[in-house]
Design an enzyme around this catalytic site. Sequence first.
Site, short mmCIF file in Angstrom:
data_model
loop_
_atom_site.label_atom_id
_atom_site.label_comp_id
_atom_site.label_asym_id
_atom_site.label_seq_id
_atom_site.Cartn_x
_atom_site.Cartn_y
_atom_site.Cartn_z
N GLU A 190 0.83 -1.22 0.00
CA GLU A 190 0.00 0.00 0.00
C GLU A 190 0.86 1.26 0.00
OE1 GLU A 190 -2.72 -0.57 3.30
OE2 GLU A 190 -4.09 -1.66 2.00
N GLU A 386 -5.11 -8.58 -1.17
CA GLU A 386 -5.73 -8.37 0.13
C GLU A 386 -7.17 -8.02 -0.09
OE1 GLU A 386 -4.58 -5.56 3.13
OE2 GLU A 386 -2.47 -5.93 2.71
C1 BG6 Z 1 -4.48 -3.09 4.85
C2 BG6 Z 1 -3.12 -3.46 5.40
O1 BG6 Z 1 -4.59 -1.73 4.72
O2 BG6 Z 1 -5.58 -3.36 5.64
C3 BG6 Z 1 -3.13 -4.63 6.36
O3 BG6 Z 1 -2.21 -3.72 4.36
C4 BG6 Z 1 -4.31 -4.51 7.29
O4 BG6 Z 1 -1.90 -4.68 7.02
C5 BG6 Z 1 -5.59 -4.52 6.46
O5 BG6 Z 1 -4.35 -5.47 8.30
C6 BG6 Z 1 -6.86 -4.47 7.28
O6 BG6 Z 1 -6.80 -3.42 8.20
P1 BG6 Z 1 -7.05 -3.63 9.73
O7 BG6 Z 1 -6.75 -2.33 10.35
O8 BG6 Z 1 -8.48 -4.00 9.86
O9 BG6 Z 1 -6.14 -4.72 10.18
#
Ligand code: BG6
Length: 489
Positions: A190, A386
């Site tokens: 990101e 992701e």
């Molecule tokens: C993404 C990141 O922005 O979101 C991850 O790359 C992160 O590291 C994921 O865990 C979800 O966000 P969160 O804050 O719910 O863990």
Amino acid sequence: MQSYFPKDFLWGGAIAANQAEGAWNVDGKGPSVADVAQYRPNLDPKDYVSQWHVSPEQIKAAEATDDTTYYPKRHGIDFYHHYKEDLALFAKMGMRCLRVSIAWTRLFPTGTEKEPNPKGVQFYHDLFAEMRRLNIEPLVTLSHYEMPLYLVEHYDGWVSRDVVDMFVRFTKVCFKEYSQYVHYWLTFNEIDSVFRHPFTTVGVVEEKYANKHEAEQAIYQALHHQFIASSLATKALREVDPHAQIGCMMTRTLAYPLTANPEDAVMAQEYNRNNYFYADVQVNGAYPQFMKNYFRDNDIHIKMNQGDEEILAQHTVDFVSFSYYMTMVKSVNEEHMEKVGGNLTTSVKNPYLETSEWGWQVDPIGLRIALIDIYDRYHKPVFIVESGIGAKDELVDGQVHDDYRIKYFADHFKQVNLAIKAGVDVMGYTTWGCIDIISASTSQMSKRYGFIYVDLDDLGRGTYKRYPKDSYAWYKKVIETNGASLFDN
Ligand code: BG6
């Protein structure tokens, strides 16, 4: 509807070292920016800005303690010691690919060392060898919010050009040691999140700068250094393994105009262009004109070394990867409208979408739009590395009935199928937090994304025992049938 997923589609899962491994000070590992991230029960978990912010006082307080209760990323889910058991569960599920990151501070505890820490090097040998043995394709992120804390304190993080050399040294070790197992790499997770949480991404402590403009200037400088480091890492990889593929990684936060008012459309367009800027540099090998104009109009001056433009131009990425959690809505009349929180900032609430417990708006169709847009813009293979939904799961008699997660992924996978049908070259889909890990933003354990439940609470209490959830068997079937089961009645 039928399945259009290609035979070699990389169905998988994703985690990051700093949220999973734990063992933060074991076998020579140094502290990273993640190890000062505090779990603050009194903060509103939807207050994204406060959750991410780390002040100089908080850094000092964190350094003064070995506590892991309120610094949960220090214990993670102890993947460091449980990785064999976890990989076995992933393999049993049929997972074809697992995205992990390499903790820079396991190899270079402060970032400044000339030689890597042998125990750190060994850990990833063991991890990747085991993945290969189980036929799980590793997809490896070189930097996932894990820079050495030492570099923040002694070099102002990525604002310093010296950090480029140190990072490249780290990546060269990774390529030399692990190319035998790893064929897919990502440079910066990101990379566009530098303004959303500058401390975790580029090690910028905003309080050190006299005003907003100076902080912005510093962040753009740091970002430039990451672009250069990414290109130099790409160059280094090609020298070691010309067949490997390397991608950029962006947070795709598609914005819609709220209405057909052209003013709303302009706002959405501006937002989307800005979101694309980062991948534009890494794919096209140059800063886009609109950003050069922005720098000119906002008195931002990026110091470039001689040859920087050539470096960017010569070493561009092979594919575009992105995270996908939510979409945004833009309107000229935002002020009085209802807002929702999210992975990045607040947005006008989209009345057509459902909202997660953390205020993130769930938008499966947006994923299809994002895939098509990215592919049409770059003409490169795309990879969803992701995506997922954070939820509070309940473990009862060793079981978790997470039908909401099954619905989330069924809806998203079907949209990916439609994007493939529409001609997009999608390499794979690694679902976020395929086993429960610590949340990046809130440092909570109770914000769970996984197909596998880990018995641990927000204060680190629990047995660390793993329990497959209902979604585990469901995803196994999806993989086994290469997506065909999504269309069973
Ligand atoms: C993404 C990141 O922005 O979101 C991850 O790359 C992160 O590291 C994921 O865990 C979800 O966000 P969160 O804050 O719910 O863990």
